[in-house]
Design an enzyme around this catalytic site. Structure first.
Site, short mmCIF file in Angstrom:
data_model
loop_
_atom_site.label_atom_id
_atom_site.label_comp_id
_atom_site.label_asym_id
_atom_site.label_seq_id
_atom_site.Cartn_x
_atom_site.Cartn_y
_atom_site.Cartn_z
N GLY A 174 7.54 -94.17 -47.92
CA GLY A 174 7.19 -95.19 -48.90
C GLY A 174 7.71 -94.86 -50.28
CB SER A 225 7.29 -95.85 -34.97
OG SER A 225 7.34 -94.72 -34.10
CE1 TYR A 259 2.20 -94.16 -36.45
CE2 TYR A 259 3.80 -93.39 -34.83
CZ TYR A 259 3.50 -93.86 -36.10
OH TYR A 259 4.51 -94.02 -37.02
N GLY A 319 1.68 -97.68 -49.28
CA GLY A 319 1.80 -96.26 -48.96
C GLY A 319 2.98 -95.61 -49.63
CB ALA A 320 4.90 -96.67 -52.50
CG ASN A 321 0.82 -91.75 -52.08
OD1 ASN A 321 0.53 -92.68 -51.32
ND2 ASN A 321 0.49 -90.49 -51.82
CB THR A 322 3.66 -89.10 -50.10
OG1 THR A 322 4.25 -87.88 -49.63
CG2 THR A 322 2.91 -89.75 -48.94
N GLY A 323 6.46 -89.53 -48.99
CA GLY A 323 7.25 -89.75 -47.79
C GLY A 323 8.18 -90.94 -47.84
#
Length: 309
Positions: free
Chosen positions: A29, A152, A179, A23-27
């Site tokens: 990550g 989290s 979640y 999940g490294a394309n945004t935020g």
């Protein structure tokens, strides 16, 4: 005066090491992968959207000139896709030093994956469980290798029954509950994994990093009203109680790179609220340390994913 807090400047030289960040394309990550690349690591961006991953890789190369940044397709909502991604990683690498299980998130609506899993549990726990198990051999014997779970604080509000990871199938779905339960599962998995690694004499350790309340697009699946209400430019309270993705990434980054980190450690913001601040070694919620619960969840996760470590 001696600095009393941990920052990105404390990340050691990582040349010669290979890190896979999901999940490294945004935020978060993206912030984690970018920091690792800037300190010399070869970075693999494991993402569901190939175009966004490629764009993120280009952005990292700008801030980390000369870095080696590659992409890997990874859809954690599909076990078939997870297996294909693991095979590709094996084809392209003979070892990896670091796996950061960052990808996750939540869905506003109830949705079941092609494998029959509730989607939030699938992308936060069952998918990462399977992917870790399928690539863990690439870390075997690698000194200093680590599996890092992005945690989290919401796990403290959760309960879980390993025999029923989809309790909402017959009643109202509440996305925060789903979640928090999935993030508790992630920590139970992390601690059980570390115990098994220690028992087997492995050089690999497993630990967790909590970003606190970081401003990311993790709520992109929410409706527009919730997204607007949570936007820091609209709601000053959100801005006051949260921190940037780059600062939030420091918790997982410390877990991933601090030479003094130990297996089973949990790094995150300090204080009772644990929302903001530079990461310290702390403790997750009590239920996450229930050894019997960890073992039962592990057994059920193996059964559901058909992945044995």
């Amino acid at each position: 005066m001696k600095k009393q807090y941990w920052t990105g400047r404390d990340i050691p030289d990582l040349h010669g090491r290979t890190a896979v960040v999901t999940g490294a394309n945004t935020g978060l990550g993206f912030a984690i992968a970018s920091a690792l690349a800037q300190h010399g690591a070869d970075v693999v961006l494991a993402c569901r959207n190939g175009d966004k991953a490629a764009a993120a890789a280009d952005r990292i190369r700008i801030v980390a000139p000369g870095s080696v940044v590659r992409t890997l397709p990874l859809d954690l909502a599909s076990l078939a896709a997870v297996r294909a991604s693991a095979r590709q990683l094996h084809d392209e690498y003979d070892h990896i030093d670091l796996l950061v299980n960052n990808a996750g998130g939540l869905r506003r609506w109830y949705w079941v994956t092609e494998d029959g899993f509730e989607s939030t549990m699938a992308v936060n726990h069952l998918g990462p469980f399977a992917f870790t198990g399928l690539v863990l051999d690439l870390m075997a014997g690698v000194p200093g290798s680590r599996v890092v779970t992005v945690a989290s604080k919401g796990h403290r509000q959760a309960t879980i029954d390993p025999a029923d990871l989809n309790p909402e199938r017959d009643r109202k779905y509440r996305f925060p509950t789903a979640y928090h339960r999935a993030k508790l599962a992630s920590l139970l998995f992390t601690y059980e994994l570390n115990r098994r690694l220690e028992a087997g004499g492995s050089r690999t350790i497993a630990l967790a990093g909590d970003p606190g309340l970081a401003r990311t697009d993790g709520g992109r699946d929410m409706n527009w009203l919730i997204r607007v209400a949570l936007h820091p430019k609209v709601n000053p309270l959100v801005l006051a109680l949260s921190q940037s993705a780059a600062t939030g990434a420091l918790g997982p980054l410390r877990a991933a790179t601090d030479p003094d980190a130990r297996g089973g450690d949990y790094y995150g913001p300090p204080g009772r609220a644990q929302r903001t601040g530079h990461p310290v070694r702390g403790a997750s919620g009590g239920l996450s340390h229930d050894v019997d619960l960890q073992r039962r969840l592990w057994k059920e996760s193996e059964r559901l994913t058909q992945v044995s470590f």
